[in-house]
Design a protein around this motif. Structure first.
Motif, PDB file in Angstrom:
ATOM      1  N   GLU A 182       1.101  -1.292   0.307  1.00 43.30           N
ATOM      2  CA  GLU A 182      -0.052   0.374   0.534  1.00 43.30           C
ATOM      3  C   GLU A 182       0.876   1.036   0.305  1.00 43.30           C
ATOM      4  O   GLU A 182       0.442   2.244  -0.816  1.00 43.30           O
ATOM      5  CB  GLU A 182      -1.089   0.080   1.499  1.00 43.30           C
ATOM      6  CG  GLU A 182      -1.684  -1.052   0.938  1.00 43.30           C
ATOM      7  CD  GLU A 182      -3.060  -1.244  -0.096  1.00 43.30           C
ATOM      8  OE1 GLU A 182      -3.303   0.323  -0.563  1.00 43.30           O
ATOM      9  OE2 GLU A 182      -3.751  -1.887  -0.509  1.00 43.30           O
ATOM     10  N   ARG A 208       2.165   1.283  -3.126  1.00 42.52           N
ATOM     11  CA  ARG A 208       1.436   2.107  -4.042  1.00 42.52           C
ATOM     12  C   ARG A 208       1.684   3.442  -4.093  1.00 42.52           C
ATOM     13  O   ARG A 208       0.853   4.219  -5.448  1.00 42.52           O
ATOM     14  CB  ARG A 208       0.296   1.355  -4.166  1.00 42.52           C
ATOM     15  CG  ARG A 208      -1.296   2.298  -5.261  1.00 42.52           C
ATOM     16  CD  ARG A 208      -2.261   1.134  -5.293  1.00 42.52           C
ATOM     17  NE  ARG A 208      -2.939   0.761  -4.266  1.00 42.52           N
ATOM     18  CZ  ARG A 208      -4.594  -0.213  -4.339  1.00 42.52           C
ATOM     19  NH1 ARG A 208      -4.625  -0.680  -4.993  1.00 42.52           N
ATOM     20  NH2 ARG A 208      -4.815  -0.307  -2.997  1.00 42.52           N
ATOM     21  N   ALA A 209       1.349   4.048  -2.778  1.00 40.35           N
ATOM     22  CA  ALA A 209       1.278   5.516  -2.939  1.00 40.35           C
ATOM     23  C   ALA A 209       2.307   6.198  -3.419  1.00 40.35           C
ATOM     24  O   ALA A 209       2.216   7.267  -4.143  1.00 40.35           O
ATOM     25  CB  ALA A 209       0.921   5.932  -1.304  1.00 40.35           C
ATOM     26  N   ARG A 210       3.746   6.023  -3.250  1.00 39.07           N
ATOM     27  CA  ARG A 210       5.041   6.205  -3.768  1.00 39.07           C
ATOM     28  C   ARG A 210       4.678   6.578  -5.074  1.00 39.07           C
ATOM     29  O   ARG A 210       5.820   7.714  -5.931  1.00 39.07           O
ATOM     30  CB  ARG A 210       5.643   5.449  -3.156  1.00 39.07           C
ATOM     31  CG  ARG A 210       7.288   5.940  -3.460  1.00 39.07           C
ATOM     32  CD  ARG A 210       8.432   5.128  -2.615  1.00 39.07           C
ATOM     33  NE  ARG A 210       8.431   4.347  -1.674  1.00 39.07           N
ATOM     34  CZ  ARG A 210       8.593   5.671  -0.811  1.00 39.07           C
ATOM     35  NH1 ARG A 210       8.900   7.002  -0.929  1.00 39.07           N
ATOM     36  NH2 ARG A 210       8.323   5.240   0.269  1.00 39.07           N
ATOM     37  N   TYR A 211       3.889   5.477  -5.945  1.00 32.85           N
ATOM     38  CA  TYR A 211       4.215   5.365  -7.363  1.00 32.85           C
ATOM     39  C   TYR A 211       2.475   6.424  -7.999  1.00 32.85           C
ATOM     40  O   TYR A 211       2.705   6.816  -9.616  1.00 32.85           O
ATOM     41  CB  TYR A 211       4.173   4.614  -7.852  1.00 32.85           C
ATOM     42  CG  TYR A 211       5.214   3.542  -7.824  1.00 32.85           C
ATOM     43  CD1 TYR A 211       5.853   3.845  -8.951  1.00 32.85           C
ATOM     44  CD2 TYR A 211       5.708   3.055  -7.185  1.00 32.85           C
ATOM     45  CE1 TYR A 211       7.252   3.069  -9.070  1.00 32.85           C
ATOM     46  CE2 TYR A 211       7.057   2.402  -7.543  1.00 32.85           C
ATOM     47  CZ  TYR A 211       8.186   2.499  -8.730  1.00 32.85           C
ATOM     48  OH  TYR A 211       9.500   1.801  -8.876  1.00 32.85           O
ATOM     49  N   GLN A 212       1.743   6.699  -6.587  1.00 30.07           N
ATOM     50  CA  GLN A 212       0.446   7.354  -7.729  1.00 30.07           C
ATOM     51  C   GLN A 212       1.768   8.913  -8.427  1.00 30.07           C
ATOM     52  O   GLN A 212       2.466   9.432  -8.304  1.00 30.07           O
ATOM     53  CB  GLN A 212       0.246   8.020  -7.069  1.00 30.07           C
ATOM     54  CG  GLN A 212      -0.723   6.977  -5.225  1.00 30.07           C
ATOM     55  CD  GLN A 212      -2.448   6.334  -7.260  1.00 30.07           C
ATOM     56  OE1 GLN A 212      -2.573   7.431  -7.316  1.00 30.07           O
ATOM     57  NE2 GLN A 212      -2.703   5.496  -7.185  1.00 30.07           N
ATOM     58  N   GLY A 213       0.961   9.249  -9.875  1.00 29.31           N
ATOM     59  CA  GLY A 213       1.256  10.419 -10.643  1.00 29.31           C
ATOM     60  C   GLY A 213       2.517   9.672 -11.274  1.00 29.31           C
ATOM     61  O   GLY A 213       2.969  11.320 -12.223  1.00 29.31           O
ATOM     62  N   ARG A 214       3.232   8.660 -10.861  1.00 30.36           N
ATOM     63  CA  ARG A 214       3.914   8.641 -12.465  1.00 30.36           C
ATOM     64  C   ARG A 214       4.054   7.643 -13.119  1.00 30.36           C
ATOM     65  O   ARG A 214       3.009   7.975 -13.315  1.00 30.36           O
ATOM     66  CB  ARG A 214       5.444   7.294 -11.171  1.00 30.36           C
ATOM     67  CG  ARG A 214       6.146   8.387  -9.515  1.00 30.36           C
ATOM     68  CD  ARG A 214       6.590   9.124  -9.964  1.00 30.36           C
ATOM     69  NE  ARG A 214       7.612   8.689 -10.632  1.00 30.36           N
ATOM     70  CZ  ARG A 214       9.028   7.853 -10.208  1.00 30.36           C
ATOM     71  NH1 ARG A 214       8.275   7.818  -8.928  1.00 30.36           N
ATOM     72  NH2 ARG A 214       9.632   7.641 -11.296  1.00 30.36           N
ATOM     73  N   GLN A 259       2.806   2.854 -12.689  1.00 32.73           N
ATOM     74  CA  GLN A 259       2.143   2.535 -10.719  1.00 32.73           C
ATOM     75  C   GLN A 259       2.016   1.507 -10.884  1.00 32.73           C
ATOM     76  O   GLN A 259       1.865   0.037 -11.714  1.00 32.73           O
ATOM     77  CB  GLN A 259       0.541   3.497 -11.568  1.00 32.73           C
ATOM     78  CG  GLN A 259       0.664   4.814 -11.721  1.00 32.73           C
ATOM     79  CD  GLN A 259      -0.426   5.292 -12.114  1.00 32.73           C
ATOM     80  OE1 GLN A 259      -1.568   5.079 -12.051  1.00 32.73           O
ATOM     81  NE2 GLN A 259      -1.374   6.802 -12.417  1.00 32.73           N
ATOM     82  N   GLY A 316      -0.505  -1.123  -9.469  1.00 35.94           N
ATOM     83  CA  GLY A 316      -1.703  -1.248  -9.367  1.00 35.94           C
ATOM     84  C   GLY A 316      -2.117  -2.997  -8.841  1.00 35.94           C
ATOM     85  O   GLY A 316      -1.560  -3.244  -9.077  1.00 35.94           O
ATOM     86  N   ALA A 328       0.198   4.461 -16.775  1.00 36.81           N
ATOM     87  CA  ALA A 328      -0.614   5.224 -16.288  1.00 36.81           C
ATOM     88  C   ALA A 328      -1.655   5.136 -17.278  1.00 36.81           C
ATOM     89  O   ALA A 328      -1.264   5.298 -18.186  1.00 36.81           O
ATOM     90  CB  ALA A 328      -0.193   6.538 -15.598  1.00 36.81           C
ATOM     91  N   GLU A 348      -8.753  -3.059 -11.394  1.00 35.66           N
ATOM     92  CA  GLU A 348      -8.878  -3.964 -10.318  1.00 35.66           C
ATOM     93  C   GLU A 348      -9.473  -4.947  -9.913  1.00 35.66           C
ATOM     94  O   GLU A 348      -9.214  -6.446  -9.412  1.00 35.66           O
ATOM     95  CB  GLU A 348      -8.742  -3.382  -9.186  1.00 35.66           C
ATOM     96  CG  GLU A 348      -8.719  -3.354  -8.312  1.00 35.66           C
ATOM     97  CD  GLU A 348      -7.972  -2.603  -7.266  1.00 35.66           C
ATOM     98  OE1 GLU A 348      -8.989  -3.270  -5.811  1.00 35.66           O
ATOM     99  OE2 GLU A 348      -7.850  -1.898  -7.493  1.00 35.66           O
TER     100      GLU A 348
END
Length: 211
Positions: A49, A52-58, A61, A63, A74, A163
């Motif tokens: 988790e 996943r947050a660390r890769y948000q906006g990259r 991602q 998932g 993305a 998902e």
């Protein structure tokens, strides 16, 4: 087999190890599969988790794909990969409609598919979807004859970047986007034996390979 080592790793170290495992994997991995490769004592769920947050906006991602995890491009950058992701084979109209019915109505029996499409379903249509690993046989219904049901697979979810089946667009969204035409309910149409490519429910035209 010797027991796995037990290590006291920081969350960041656990993230790095999971990142390496997923990056090298050719297919999505379940939490259990990831845990089996890490030292005992790791909190894989929490590490996933936070990763996943660390890769948000990259551009890439992390998932979920059903119960598994994978790195994916993305969604808004998918157009960059179009030349590299040309499908080697397309689906017939019958297979496309059948796949959509299973995805939206699962678990669904063969008879129910035919009632929704309004035409008889040839064996080859389901065989093609099962061969692609987009559809599999689910549990049998506890009704007379115990008919088999069909559901979509994680391979299907992964292919379409979902998902879970709950992430499929709703009918209102499809109509708003102009991808679903209005037509009398398919269930009201007569079932024509063997007419597996006849008109049934109307789906997004860009999904059709042939008529």
């Amino acid at each position: 087999m010797p027991p796995r080592p037990t290590a006291s790793l920081s969350l960041i170290e656990q993230e790095r190890m999971i990142e390496a495992i997923l990056f090298a994997s050719a297919e999505p991995l379940s939490l259990r599969a990831i845990s089996s490769r890490l030292p005992d004592g790791c909190d894989v769920a929490e590490a996933l988790e936070t990763l996943r947050a660390r890769y948000q906006g990259r551009g890439v991602q992390l998932g979920r794909v059903g119960d598994s995890w994978a790195f994916r491009t993305a969604p808004d950058l998918g157009f960059l990969m179009q030349e590299a992701t040309v499908e080697s084979r397309g689906l017939s109209r019958a297979a496309t409609e059948t796949l959509a019915i299973i995805a939206y109505h699962q678990p669904v029996t063969r008879t129910e598919i035919e009632e929704i499409r309004g035409v008889a379903l040839s064996r080859g249509t389901l065989d093609q979807l099962i061969e692609l690993d987009w559809v599999r046989v689910g549990r049998r219904r506890q009704t007379p004859g115990r008919p088999a049901t069909f559901i979509v697979t994680e391979t299907f979810l992964d292919h379409f970047g979902l998902e879970s089946a709950r992430d499929l667009p709703g009918l209102a969204e499809l109509r708003a986007a102009g991808l679903l035409e209005s037509r009398p309910p398919a269930a009201a149409m007569p079932v024509v034996a063997g007419d597996d490519d006849a008109d049934g429910m109307v789906l997004p035209q860009d999904l059709y390979d042939d008529e």
